[in-house]
Motif scaffolding. Sequence first.
Motif, PDB file in Angstrom:
ATOM      1  N   CYS A 114       4.816   0.479  -5.652  1.00  0.00           N
ATOM      2  CA  CYS A 114       3.887   1.412  -6.281  1.00  0.00           C
ATOM      3  C   CYS A 114       3.573   0.828  -7.650  1.00  0.00           C
ATOM      4  CB  CYS A 114       4.497   2.802  -6.396  1.00  0.00           C
ATOM      5  SG  CYS A 114       3.310   4.068  -6.904  1.00  0.00           S
ATOM      6  N   VAL A 115       2.537  -0.008  -7.692  1.00  0.00           N
ATOM      7  CA  VAL A 115       2.165  -0.705  -8.924  1.00  0.00           C
ATOM      8  C   VAL A 115       0.776  -0.248  -9.363  1.00  0.00           C
ATOM      9  CG1 VAL A 115       3.751  -2.625  -8.582  1.00  0.00           C
ATOM     10  CG2 VAL A 115       1.480  -2.738  -7.557  1.00  0.00           C
ATOM     11  N   GLY A 116       0.053  -1.068 -10.141  1.00  0.00           N
ATOM     12  CA  GLY A 116      -1.158  -0.560 -10.768  1.00  0.00           C
ATOM     13  C   GLY A 116      -2.459  -0.719 -10.004  1.00  0.00           C
ATOM     14  N   ASN A 117      -2.760  -1.961  -9.599  1.00  0.00           N
ATOM     15  CA  ASN A 117      -4.066  -2.226  -9.008  1.00  0.00           C
ATOM     16  C   ASN A 117      -3.980  -3.419  -8.056  1.00  0.00           C
ATOM     17  OD1 ASN A 117      -4.088  -4.565 -10.679  1.00  0.00           O
ATOM     18  ND2 ASN A 117      -4.993  -3.398 -12.350  1.00  0.00           N
ATOM     19  N   ASP A 118      -5.135  -3.893  -7.594  1.00  0.00           N
ATOM     20  CA  ASP A 118      -5.169  -5.000  -6.639  1.00  0.00           C
ATOM     21  C   ASP A 118      -4.419  -6.225  -7.161  1.00  0.00           C
ATOM     22  OD1 ASP A 118      -6.926  -3.229  -5.402  1.00  0.00           O
ATOM     23  OD2 ASP A 118      -8.339  -4.799  -4.811  1.00  0.00           O
ATOM     24  N   ASP A 119      -4.706  -6.615  -8.401  1.00  0.00           N
ATOM     25  CA  ASP A 119      -4.080  -7.810  -8.960  1.00  0.00           C
ATOM     26  C   ASP A 119      -2.579  -7.631  -9.120  1.00  0.00           C
ATOM     27  OD1 ASP A 119      -6.517  -9.104  -9.074  1.00  0.00           O
ATOM     28  OD2 ASP A 119      -6.897  -8.596 -11.162  1.00  0.00           O
ATOM     29  N   THR A 137      17.430  -1.186  -4.282  1.00  0.00           N
ATOM     30  CA  THR A 137      17.345  -2.162  -5.364  1.00  0.00           C
ATOM     31  C   THR A 137      15.918  -2.133  -5.896  1.00  0.00           C
ATOM     32  OG1 THR A 137      18.992  -3.568  -4.295  1.00  0.00           O
ATOM     33  CG2 THR A 137      17.661  -4.581  -6.020  1.00  0.00           C
ATOM     34  N   VAL A 138      15.758  -2.143  -7.228  1.00  0.00           N
ATOM     35  CA  VAL A 138      14.431  -1.941  -7.799  1.00  0.00           C
ATOM     36  C   VAL A 138      13.995  -3.124  -8.658  1.00  0.00           C
ATOM     37  CG1 VAL A 138      14.741   0.564  -7.788  1.00  0.00           C
ATOM     38  CG2 VAL A 138      15.279  -0.738  -9.866  1.00  0.00           C
ATOM     39  N   TYR A 139      12.685  -3.197  -8.837  1.00  0.00           N
ATOM     40  CA  TYR A 139      12.081  -4.221  -9.691  1.00  0.00           C
ATOM     41  C   TYR A 139      10.978  -3.587 -10.517  1.00  0.00           C
ATOM     42  CZ  TYR A 139       8.784  -7.818 -11.161  1.00  0.00           C
ATOM     43  OH  TYR A 139       7.930  -8.590 -11.907  1.00  0.00           O
ATOM     44  N   ASN A 140      10.834  -4.064 -11.747  1.00  0.00           N
ATOM     45  CA  ASN A 140       9.697  -3.698 -12.577  1.00  0.00           C
ATOM     46  C   ASN A 140       9.315  -4.898 -13.437  1.00  0.00           C
ATOM     47  OD1 ASN A 140       8.034  -1.185 -13.386  1.00  0.00           O
ATOM     48  ND2 ASN A 140       8.525  -2.121 -15.357  1.00  0.00           N
ATOM     49  N   ARG A 141       8.019  -5.041 -13.682  1.00  0.00           N
ATOM     50  CA  ARG A 141       7.541  -6.159 -14.488  1.00  0.00           C
ATOM     51  C   ARG A 141       8.225  -6.169 -15.855  1.00  0.00           C
ATOM     52  NH1 ARG A 141       1.216  -6.427 -14.868  1.00  0.00           N
ATOM     53  NH2 ARG A 141       1.609  -4.350 -15.728  1.00  0.00           N
ATOM     54  N   ALA A 155      19.415   3.198   5.211  1.00  0.00           N
ATOM     55  CA  ALA A 155      18.772   1.889   5.116  1.00  0.00           C
ATOM     56  C   ALA A 155      19.033   1.201   3.785  1.00  0.00           C
ATOM     57  CB  ALA A 155      17.273   2.055   5.321  1.00  0.00           C
ATOM     58  N   LYS A 156      18.934  -0.132   3.815  1.00  0.00           N
ATOM     59  CA  LYS A 156      18.924  -0.923   2.597  1.00  0.00           C
ATOM     60  C   LYS A 156      17.468  -1.146   2.233  1.00  0.00           C
ATOM     61  CE  LYS A 156      20.586  -5.126   0.361  1.00  0.00           C
ATOM     62  NZ  LYS A 156      21.338  -6.406   0.486  1.00  0.00           N
ATOM     63  N   LEU A 157      17.088  -0.694   1.032  1.00  0.00           N
ATOM     64  CA  LEU A 157      15.686  -0.663   0.645  1.00  0.00           C
ATOM     65  C   LEU A 157      15.472  -1.390  -0.676  1.00  0.00           C
ATOM     66  CD1 LEU A 157      15.120   3.169   1.231  1.00  0.00           C
ATOM     67  CD2 LEU A 157      14.801   1.329   2.905  1.00  0.00           C
ATOM     68  N   ALA A 158      14.207  -1.750  -0.942  1.00  0.00           N
ATOM     69  CA  ALA A 158      13.794  -2.269  -2.239  1.00  0.00           C
ATOM     70  C   ALA A 158      12.563  -1.488  -2.673  1.00  0.00           C
ATOM     71  CB  ALA A 158      13.470  -3.757  -2.159  1.00  0.00           C
ATOM     72  N   PHE A 159      12.435  -1.272  -3.985  1.00  0.00           N
ATOM     73  CA  PHE A 159      11.275  -0.559  -4.514  1.00  0.00           C
ATOM     74  C   PHE A 159      10.739  -1.344  -5.709  1.00  0.00           C
ATOM     75  CE2 PHE A 159       8.356   2.580  -5.747  1.00  0.00           C
ATOM     76  CZ  PHE A 159       8.310   3.574  -4.790  1.00  0.00           C
ATOM     77  N   LEU A 160       9.463  -1.719  -5.619  1.00  0.00           N
ATOM     78  CA  LEU A 160       8.807  -2.519  -6.653  1.00  0.00           C
ATOM     79  C   LEU A 160       7.863  -1.638  -7.455  1.00  0.00           C
ATOM     80  CD1 LEU A 160       7.830  -5.540  -4.343  1.00  0.00           C
ATOM     81  CD2 LEU A 160      10.011  -5.137  -5.534  1.00  0.00           C
ATOM     82  N   GLY A 161       8.162  -1.453  -8.743  1.00  0.00           N
ATOM     83  CA  GLY A 161       7.313  -0.634  -9.601  1.00  0.00           C
ATOM     84  C   GLY A 161       8.025   0.626 -10.046  1.00  0.00           C
ATOM     85  N   MET A 162       8.486   0.646 -11.307  1.00  0.00           N
ATOM     86  CA  MET A 162       9.232   1.782 -11.843  1.00  0.00           C
ATOM     87  C   MET A 162       8.399   2.562 -12.851  1.00  0.00           C
ATOM     88  SD  MET A 162      12.305   2.025 -10.488  1.00  0.00           S
ATOM     89  CE  MET A 162      11.319   1.864  -8.988  1.00  0.00           C
ATOM     90  N   GLY A 163       7.159   2.839 -12.481  1.00  0.00           N
ATOM     91  CA  GLY A 163       6.293   3.650 -13.325  1.00  0.00           C
ATOM     92  C   GLY A 163       6.567   5.130 -13.149  1.00  0.00           C
ATOM     93  N   VAL A 164       5.626   5.967 -13.605  1.00  0.00           N
ATOM     94  CA  VAL A 164       5.830   7.417 -13.542  1.00  0.00           C
ATOM     95  C   VAL A 164       5.865   7.931 -12.112  1.00  0.00           C
ATOM     96  CG1 VAL A 164       4.804   7.826 -15.800  1.00  0.00           C
ATOM     97  CG2 VAL A 164       3.341   7.870 -13.777  1.00  0.00           C
ATOM     98  N   MET A 165       5.342   7.170 -11.174  1.00  0.00           N
ATOM     99  CA  MET A 165       5.400   7.537  -9.764  1.00  0.00           C
ATOM    100  C   MET A 165       6.574   6.859  -9.063  1.00  0.00           C
ATOM    101  SD  MET A 165       2.828   9.605  -9.376  1.00  0.00           S
ATOM    102  CE  MET A 165       2.559   9.685  -7.613  1.00  0.00           C
ATOM    103  N   GLY A 166       6.674   5.550  -9.212  1.00  0.00           N
ATOM    104  CA  GLY A 166       7.672   4.788  -8.487  1.00  0.00           C
ATOM    105  C   GLY A 166       9.100   5.160  -8.834  1.00  0.00           C
TER     106      GLY A 166
END
Length: 293
Positions: free
Chosen positions: A65-70, A28-32, A2-13
């Motif tokens: 896999c980001v931090g919280n609701d906001d 393809t990845v993204y991080n703030r 599959a072609k995938l995207a992952f948002l959040g490159m923290g210690v989990m992501g």
Amino acid sequence: MAKLAFLGMGVMGAPMAGHLVKAGHQVTVYNRTTVKAENWAAQHESAFGATPRETVDGAEIVFACVGNDDDLRAVVLGDHGALAGMTEGTLFVDHTTVSAIVTRELAQAASKKGIGWVDAPVSGGQIGAENGQLAIMCGGSQANYDRGEPVMAAYAKAMRRFGDVGSGQLTKMVNQICIVGIVQGIAEGLWFAKQAGLDPKAVAELVSQGAGGSWQLVNRSGTMIDNAFDHGFAVDWMRKDLGIALEQGKQMGVPLPMTALVDQLYAEVQALGGGRWDTSSLIQRYRAMAGEL
């Protein structure tokens, strides 16, 4: 694959996305903080995006896999959010631990665009993410779960669908409620053992073989005794999760007295400067009371 995207490159992501690459997927990845995404992409010979919208272009499944609701709202909604770049028939899988309310809110927004949603919070911590040994608690339609399940298997030890959207988050609340009760029990028990003149490590080793055994006792008693907490799941994040569970319990009319108590004990740990300590640092309260900190 599959072609995938992952948002959040923290210690989990970051390690979770790495397992997807190892499984042969195009990711393809993204991080703030863009440099984290850029470094990850260089390491894994993959691509990164400057915004969630850019990152998800062409992706069949988008993971977050980001931090919280906001934080989740920020990467999903708006002109530069993921939904703005996703197309009908694609799937969003959210590994963030958030409230069931925001999960259902965002799933509804996705549904209006013909995009599927699975809430899939995880348990196992950084070590579990790095080793591909996470327990994944899922909510969503059976069809959407069935689409995501074989891809999530790249970093899962166990995985199950518990019902419609929001069920994964509710199950994660159960997970956190159970963890904190166990950790506080271990903290009390180990401190009791020390004050009684026993060898706490020997006690923990034996007790772990009986009915008092648990993952936390096996994996955290040694570091609790050694006063080592620069690892694992941070107190700040656990308090965020407990706040979600306590609010959900209030809405449901379900009292959670033990959870409320341990939440306040974690507040004491934060006051000691331990917001980033591992959750097993509850034992530090006893050291502080004894003047050992």
